[in-house]
Design a protein around this motif. Structure first.
Motif, PDB file in Angstrom:
ATOM      1  N   GLU A 133       0.841  -1.201   0.000  1.00  0.00           N
ATOM      2  CA  GLU A 133       0.000   0.000   0.000  1.00  0.00           C
ATOM      3  C   GLU A 133       0.873   1.247   0.000  1.00  0.00           C
ATOM      4  O   GLU A 133       1.826   1.358   0.763  1.00  0.00           O
ATOM      5  N   PHE A 134       0.519   2.187  -0.844  1.00  0.00           N
ATOM      6  CA  PHE A 134       1.234   3.460  -0.916  1.00  0.00           C
ATOM      7  C   PHE A 134       0.421   4.522  -0.200  1.00  0.00           C
ATOM      8  O   PHE A 134      -0.789   4.619  -0.344  1.00  0.00           O
ATOM      9  N   ALA A 135       1.114   5.344   0.591  1.00  0.00           N
ATOM     10  CA  ALA A 135       0.512   6.475   1.307  1.00  0.00           C
ATOM     11  C   ALA A 135      -0.643   6.057   2.208  1.00  0.00           C
ATOM     12  O   ALA A 135      -1.760   6.586   2.102  1.00  0.00           O
ATOM     13  N   PRO A 136      -0.396   5.112   3.152  1.00  0.00           N
ATOM     14  CA  PRO A 136      -1.447   4.792   4.125  1.00  0.00           C
ATOM     15  C   PRO A 136      -1.658   5.962   5.080  1.00  0.00           C
ATOM     16  O   PRO A 136      -0.779   6.812   5.243  1.00  0.00           O
ATOM     17  N   ILE A 137      -2.825   6.014   5.712  1.00  0.00           N
ATOM     18  CA  ILE A 137      -3.123   7.079   6.657  1.00  0.00           C
ATOM     19  C   ILE A 137      -2.057   7.097   7.758  1.00  0.00           C
ATOM     20  O   ILE A 137      -1.723   6.073   8.336  1.00  0.00           O
ATOM     21  N   GLY A 138      -1.499   8.284   8.028  1.00  0.00           N
ATOM     22  CA  GLY A 138      -0.474   8.433   9.050  1.00  0.00           C
ATOM     23  C   GLY A 138       0.941   8.391   8.523  1.00  0.00           C
ATOM     24  O   GLY A 138       1.882   8.710   9.262  1.00  0.00           O
ATOM     25  N   ALA A 139       1.132   8.018   7.279  1.00  0.00           N
ATOM     26  CA  ALA A 139       2.485   7.978   6.712  1.00  0.00           C
ATOM     27  C   ALA A 139       3.074   9.385   6.651  1.00  0.00           C
ATOM     28  O   ALA A 139       2.360  10.368   6.436  1.00  0.00           O
ATOM     29  N   GLU A 140       4.405   9.469   6.855  1.00  0.00           N
ATOM     30  CA  GLU A 140       5.090  10.762   6.828  1.00  0.00           C
ATOM     31  C   GLU A 140       6.394  10.661   6.046  1.00  0.00           C
ATOM     32  O   GLU A 140       7.099   9.651   6.139  1.00  0.00           O
ATOM     33  N   TRP A 141       6.671  11.698   5.269  1.00  0.00           N
ATOM     34  CA  TRP A 141       7.954  11.853   4.596  1.00  0.00           C
ATOM     35  C   TRP A 141       8.602  13.142   5.088  1.00  0.00           C
ATOM     36  O   TRP A 141       7.931  14.157   5.289  1.00  0.00           O
ATOM     37  N   HIS A 142       9.916  13.124   5.275  1.00  0.00           N
ATOM     38  CA  HIS A 142      10.704  14.337   5.504  1.00  0.00           C
ATOM     39  C   HIS A 142      11.746  14.407   4.393  1.00  0.00           C
ATOM     40  O   HIS A 142      12.582  13.504   4.270  1.00  0.00           O
ATOM     41  N   ASN A 143      11.673  15.438   3.571  1.00  0.00           N
ATOM     42  CA  ASN A 143      12.631  15.638   2.489  1.00  0.00           C
ATOM     43  C   ASN A 143      13.475  16.868   2.750  1.00  0.00           C
ATOM     44  O   ASN A 143      12.981  17.887   3.237  1.00  0.00           O
ATOM     45  N   ALA A 144      14.760  16.766   2.420  1.00  0.00           N
ATOM     46  CA  ALA A 144      15.663  17.900   2.597  1.00  0.00           C
ATOM     47  C   ALA A 144      15.248  19.043   1.675  1.00  0.00           C
ATOM     48  O   ALA A 144      14.763  18.827   0.568  1.00  0.00           O
ATOM     49  N   ILE A 182      16.274  15.218  -1.563  1.00  0.00           N
ATOM     50  CA  ILE A 182      16.325  13.807  -1.224  1.00  0.00           C
ATOM     51  C   ILE A 182      15.527  13.491   0.041  1.00  0.00           C
ATOM     52  O   ILE A 182      15.324  14.336   0.896  1.00  0.00           O
ATOM     53  N   LEU A 183      15.109  12.229   0.119  1.00  0.00           N
ATOM     54  CA  LEU A 183      14.342  11.762   1.260  1.00  0.00           C
ATOM     55  C   LEU A 183      15.243  11.608   2.481  1.00  0.00           C
ATOM     56  O   LEU A 183      16.294  10.983   2.414  1.00  0.00           O
ATOM     57  N   ARG A 184      14.829  12.196   3.601  1.00  0.00           N
ATOM     58  CA  ARG A 184      15.533  11.991   4.869  1.00  0.00           C
ATOM     59  C   ARG A 184      14.929  10.816   5.631  1.00  0.00           C
ATOM     60  O   ARG A 184      15.637   9.922   6.068  1.00  0.00           O
ATOM     61  N   CYS A 185      13.607  10.859   5.826  1.00  0.00           N
ATOM     62  CA  CYS A 185      12.940   9.865   6.657  1.00  0.00           C
ATOM     63  C   CYS A 185      11.590   9.505   6.064  1.00  0.00           C
ATOM     64  O   CYS A 185      10.916  10.336   5.449  1.00  0.00           O
ATOM     65  N   TYR A 186      11.200   8.242   6.285  1.00  0.00           N
ATOM     66  CA  TYR A 186       9.845   7.800   5.954  1.00  0.00           C
ATOM     67  C   TYR A 186       9.358   6.925   7.096  1.00  0.00           C
ATOM     68  O   TYR A 186      10.108   6.102   7.635  1.00  0.00           O
ATOM     69  N   SER A 187       8.077   7.067   7.458  1.00  0.00           N
ATOM     70  CA  SER A 187       7.526   6.232   8.519  1.00  0.00           C
ATOM     71  C   SER A 187       6.040   6.001   8.295  1.00  0.00           C
ATOM     72  O   SER A 187       5.325   6.862   7.767  1.00  0.00           O
ATOM     73  N   ASP A 188       5.581   4.795   8.650  1.00  0.00           N
ATOM     74  CA  ASP A 188       4.166   4.473   8.741  1.00  0.00           C
ATOM     75  C   ASP A 188       4.033   3.382   9.798  1.00  0.00           C
ATOM     76  O   ASP A 188       4.950   3.168  10.590  1.00  0.00           O
ATOM     77  N   ASP A 189       2.899   2.689   9.831  1.00  0.00           N
ATOM     78  CA  ASP A 189       2.697   1.683  10.874  1.00  0.00           C
ATOM     79  C   ASP A 189       3.451   0.390  10.618  1.00  0.00           C
ATOM     80  O   ASP A 189       3.437  -0.520  11.452  1.00  0.00           O
ATOM     81  N   LEU A 190       4.136   0.286   9.471  1.00  0.00           N
ATOM     82  CA  LEU A 190       4.871  -0.926   9.134  1.00  0.00           C
ATOM     83  C   LEU A 190       6.363  -0.683   8.970  1.00  0.00           C
ATOM     84  O   LEU A 190       7.184  -1.529   9.312  1.00  0.00           O
ATOM     85  N   ILE A 191       6.726   0.492   8.457  1.00  0.00           N
ATOM     86  CA  ILE A 191       8.116   0.786   8.093  1.00  0.00           C
ATOM     87  C   ILE A 191       8.539   2.119   8.706  1.00  0.00           C
ATOM     88  O   ILE A 191       7.763   3.077   8.740  1.00  0.00           O
ATOM     89  N   ASN A 192       9.784   2.162   9.193  1.00  0.00           N
ATOM     90  CA  ASN A 192      10.356   3.407   9.708  1.00  0.00           C
ATOM     91  C   ASN A 192      11.827   3.424   9.324  1.00  0.00           C
ATOM     92  O   ASN A 192      12.609   2.634   9.838  1.00  0.00           O
ATOM     93  N   VAL A 193      12.192   4.301   8.385  1.00  0.00           N
ATOM     94  CA  VAL A 193      13.571   4.336   7.908  1.00  0.00           C
ATOM     95  C   VAL A 193      14.094   5.763   7.921  1.00  0.00           C
ATOM     96  O   VAL A 193      13.344   6.723   7.752  1.00  0.00           O
ATOM     97  N   ASN A 194      15.401   5.895   8.155  1.00  0.00           N
ATOM     98  CA  ASN A 194      16.075   7.186   8.175  1.00  0.00           C
ATOM     99  C   ASN A 194      17.227   7.129   7.187  1.00  0.00           C
ATOM    100  O   ASN A 194      18.166   6.368   7.367  1.00  0.00           O
ATOM    101  N   TYR A 195      17.129   7.926   6.106  1.00  0.00           N
ATOM    102  CA  TYR A 195      18.160   7.962   5.085  1.00  0.00           C
ATOM    103  C   TYR A 195      19.109   9.142   5.265  1.00  0.00           C
ATOM    104  O   TYR A 195      19.913   9.438   4.385  1.00  0.00           O
ATOM    105  N   SER A 196      18.993   9.853   6.405  1.00  0.00           N
ATOM    106  CA  SER A 196      19.785  11.058   6.617  1.00  0.00           C
ATOM    107  C   SER A 196      21.255  10.731   6.824  1.00  0.00           C
ATOM    108  O   SER A 196      21.615   9.618   7.202  1.00  0.00           O
ATOM    109  N   TRP A 197      22.094  11.737   6.587  1.00  0.00           N
ATOM    110  CA  TRP A 197      23.504  11.589   6.881  1.00  0.00           C
ATOM    111  C   TRP A 197      23.688  11.592   8.405  1.00  0.00           C
ATOM    112  O   TRP A 197      22.788  11.974   9.151  1.00  0.00           O
TER     113      TRP A 197
END
Length: 321
Positions: free
Chosen positions: A29-40, A206-221
């Motif tokens: 599923e793409f863009a589930p309710i509550g998903a967040e992106w942080h982009n630089a 570029i993407l720094r962080c993505y999170s939802d109820d299944l995945i939480n990743v940080n791509y930041s330096w």
């Protein structure tokens, strides 16, 4: 004989349904309710980040879409001030393997994880360039594990003559190939097509962080939180209501360094994913503190910073040590 024939047909039909169901269950599923992106966010005189948050569902042209609220936090080096802009909303819809965006009265394709190498499609822009559309094509595909979840990815390249695309570059210049993960989107570019007709465009990076109820990743330096602004803002911050604190490393396997650029005492508290307070730290006056999480089980936690008139909060991922 007829009963045997019908039994075989039912068995084949059941097998076919199982195969089809299995194929569809693999679609993330793409863009589930509550998903967040942080982009630089980086321009000539400003720096910060753009936050995208999925808030609710809506119906457009009889299709169920999700609503993405977009905000920008940036520091202006001339005025030495932090600015907060509500950029607006975007509306996306998922149809099997395709992710669509609604703009200018129609749906455009953003990504297609079921398409083969060589496939291409038109992506939308707006009226800020000579042309209002661009074109991208798939030059590679594969899959990888993210937080234990297998996600497909495609590699996209922008058309040389496109005024809009995902990668860095100007019209007529070769652009970098970007990776797009299902459920997450581009990891080395903005979520939506960016301008190629201006040197210093108003899109984000570029993407720094993505999170939802299944995945939480940080791509930041290293040592950069999802909501990091810039060194100048940290050094000059005086208003606690606008404090952008830093918590790193995050994820962590033990110690966490907390930097709160204020001159007044504050209290740190740690909560589990159910909202239960599991630890409270004595009032601190130093701006830099290290807290020990060695004895805390792996999982998702929330760290709050009580400044008296303001309470700041951030997620912490404790990994298995």
């Amino acid at each position: 004989m007829n009963s045997l024939y019908n039994s075989k047909n039912k068995g084949l039909l059941l097998l076919l349904l199982m195969i089809v169901s299995e194929g569809y269950s693999q679609i993330q599923e793409f863009a589930p309710i509550g998903a967040e992106w942080h982009n630089a966010k980086q321009e000539m005189f400003t720096q910060g980040y753009v936050k995208i948050r999925v808030t609710n569902d809506t119906i457009i042209d009889n299709y169920k879409c999700t609503v993405l609220d977009i905000e920008e936090y940036c520091y202006d080096f001339f005025s030495e001030q932090l600015f907060h802009f509500e950029i607006g909303k975007e509306y996306v819809m998922q149809y099997q393997d395709s992710i669509m965006i609604y703009r200018k009265g129609r749906f455009y394709k953003l990504f297609d994880f079921g398409a083969e190498i060589g496939a291409s499609w038109i992506v939308p822009g707006d009226s800020s360039c000579e042309e209002e559309e661009g074109r991208v094509s798939i030059v590679g595909k594969g899959s990888e594990l993210v937080n234990g979840v297998e996600l497909r990815y495609i590699l996209l390249a922008d058309d040389l003559n496109s005024f809009w695309g995902f990668a860095n570059g100007m019209v007529g210049e070769p652009s970098d190939t970007i990776k797009v993960l299902e459920r997450i989107g581009p990891v080395s570019s903005s979520l939506f097509p960016r301008q190629k007709c201006h040197f210093d465009n108003n899109n984000y990076g570029i993407l720094r962080c993505y999170s939802d109820d299944l995945i939480n990743v940080n791509y930041s330096w290293p040592n950069v939180n999802c909501d990091y602004i810039c060194e100048d803002y940290v050094d000059t911050a005086e208003n606690p209501d606008n404090t952008m604190w830093s918590v790193f490393p995050n994820p962590t396997k033990g110690d966490v360094n907390v930097f709160v650029p204020v001159g007044t005492p504050f209290i740190l508290e740690l909560y589990d994913s159910m909202g239960r307070k599991i630890r409270s730290f004595d009032e601190k006056s130093s701006t830099s503190i290290t807290i020990d999480l060695d004895d805390v089980p792996a999982g998702l936690y929330y760290l709050t910073c009580n400044l008296g008139t303001t309470i700041l909060s951030t997620r912490i991922i404790k990994e298995q040590s």
